[in-house]
Motif scaffolding. Structure first.
Motif, short mmCIF file in Angstrom:
data_model
loop_
_atom_site.label_atom_id
_atom_site.label_comp_id
_atom_site.label_asym_id
_atom_site.label_seq_id
_atom_site.Cartn_x
_atom_site.Cartn_y
_atom_site.Cartn_z
N ASP A 78 -9.96 5.76 7.51
CA ASP A 78 -9.92 4.85 6.36
C ASP A 78 -9.79 5.63 5.06
O ASP A 78 -8.97 5.30 4.19
N ARG A 79 -10.60 6.67 4.92
CA ARG A 79 -10.55 7.48 3.69
C ARG A 79 -9.25 8.25 3.59
O ARG A 79 -8.66 8.36 2.51
N ILE A 80 -8.77 8.78 4.69
CA ILE A 80 -7.54 9.57 4.70
C ILE A 80 -6.32 8.72 4.34
O ILE A 80 -5.42 9.17 3.63
N LEU A 81 -6.29 7.47 4.81
CA LEU A 81 -5.14 6.62 4.56
C LEU A 81 -4.92 6.36 3.06
O LEU A 81 -3.79 6.13 2.64
N GLY A 82 -5.99 6.41 2.29
CA GLY A 82 -5.84 6.24 0.85
C GLY A 82 -4.99 7.34 0.24
O GLY A 82 -4.07 7.08 -0.55
N ALA A 83 -5.27 8.59 0.62
CA ALA A 83 -4.48 9.73 0.11
C ALA A 83 -3.06 9.68 0.64
O ALA A 83 -2.10 10.00 -0.07
N VAL A 84 -2.92 9.26 1.91
CA VAL A 84 -1.59 9.16 2.50
C VAL A 84 -0.76 8.11 1.76
O VAL A 84 0.41 8.34 1.42
N ALA A 85 -1.36 6.96 1.50
CA ALA A 85 -0.65 5.88 0.81
C ALA A 85 -0.16 6.32 -0.56
O ALA A 85 0.95 5.96 -0.99
N ALA A 86 -0.97 7.10 -1.26
CA ALA A 86 -0.61 7.52 -2.62
C ALA A 86 0.59 8.46 -2.64
O ALA A 86 1.33 8.51 -3.63
N GLY A 87 0.81 9.19 -1.55
CA GLY A 87 1.89 10.18 -1.55
C GLY A 87 3.13 9.76 -0.80
O GLY A 87 4.15 10.47 -0.84
N LEU A 88 3.09 8.63 -0.08
CA LEU A 88 4.23 8.23 0.74
C LEU A 88 5.45 7.86 -0.09
O LEU A 88 5.34 7.31 -1.18
N LYS A 89 6.62 8.16 0.49
CA LYS A 89 7.90 7.82 -0.14
C LYS A 89 8.66 6.89 0.80
O LYS A 89 8.37 6.84 2.00
N GLU A 90 9.62 6.19 0.27
CA GLU A 90 10.41 5.28 1.10
C GLU A 90 11.13 6.07 2.20
O GLU A 90 11.72 7.11 1.94
N GLY A 91 11.02 5.58 3.42
CA GLY A 91 11.67 6.25 4.55
C GLY A 91 10.79 7.22 5.30
O GLY A 91 11.19 7.72 6.36
N ASP A 92 9.60 7.52 4.78
CA ASP A 92 8.69 8.42 5.49
C ASP A 92 8.21 7.77 6.79
O ASP A 92 8.07 6.54 6.89
#
Length: 277
Positions: A78-92
């Protein structure tokens, strides 16, 4: 995989196995792989062992990568997904190795239409002999599945299934190494009982299990047919098999897979409820 940038969020045993497998297969170069972790010692080990770049900044890692492998314990997803969401780009593409975390729960924490793939590998991946099932999320493409398949086939065998079957995979191959280790230990104990030294018995037991599995995989024959190849009328193998059947080994293994599958479903429901909050 030639042009992919693969970022591992979490640098534990499974991430290390996947990195080793990718580099061993020569599908990618060390420059195409990065990993993040909170433990500096672990990052040092990954850099020195595999020659890859590492970081303690998950968001920066995700910004760099176009394939993001979430290789952390389910308790901190849950905590990790927050950081992942902030850095994701379209198509990742996001590939989750976190046991028991449903695709729906992951997608709910990430930007809309994120391409998610859930996986269930097992610990034999560490020896590049893993068994993995992958399941596509609602927005994953055929190419995304091919990327995930290539990743896990670098450490063993991989099958594509519907997510509804992932709990069954957890009960069979995910938990299976524990069952097999128990059998190897018991076979070695039997060898000791009839006079073999402990080290010799363990070596023979482990090699026998490995060889039998390799024989089945390479021939594709039904296990029953291969079993019959070992047994002869009034011989030793049939005497041993009679004892195993009398002891209920077949039923016990079936029950073990079923029990582990049911438990995986319970844990998955608990995780889903936690992430929906």
């Amino acid at each position: 995989m030639e042009e992919r940038r693969i970022g591992f969020v979490g640098g534990g045993s499974m991430a290390s196995a996947l990195i080793r497998g990718l580099l061993h297969s020569a599908m990618v170069t060390p420059a195409q792989i990065r990993a993040s972790d909170l433990k500096e010692q672990r990052l040092d080990e990954l850099r020195q062992t595999y020659g890859i770049d590492t970081t303690d900044d998950n968001e920066a890692l995700v910004r760099w990568a176009d394939v993001v492998v979430i290789a952390v314990k389910p308790q901190i997803v849950d905590r990790i997904l927050g950081a992942v969401a902030a850095g994701l780009k379209e198509g990742d593409v996001v590939i989750s190795v976190a046991a028991g975390v449903p695709i729906e729960a992951i997608e709910a924490r990430l930007p809309e239409r994120t391409r998610v793939i859930r996986s269930m590998p097992n610990t034999a991946a560490i020896a590049l002999a893993g068994a993995t099932a992958i399941a596509p999320g609602s927005h994953a493409t055929k190419d995304d599945l091919e990327v995930a398949r290539a990743l896990f086939e670098a450490v063993g065998r991989c099958v594509v299934l519907d997510e509804s079957l992932i709990d069954a995979v957890t009960g069979l191959s995910g938990s299976g190494p524990a069952y097999v280790m128990l059998m190897i230990e018991a076979l070695a104990d039997g060898g000791v009982k009839v006079g073999l030294g402990r080290d010799t018995a363990l070596l023979l037991a482990a090699q026998t299990v490995y060889g039998a599995a390799k024989l089945q995989l390479e021939t594709g024959e039904h296990p029953g047919r291969l079993k019959d190849m070992v047994t002869s009328p009034g011989g030793t193998a049939i005497a041993g098999l009679h004892t195993l059947e009398a002891g209920g080994l077949r039923r016990t293994l079936i029950d073990a897979v079923e029990a582990a599958t049911n438990r995986a479903g319970e844990l998955g429901e608990q995780m889903a409820k936690k992430l929906r909050r």
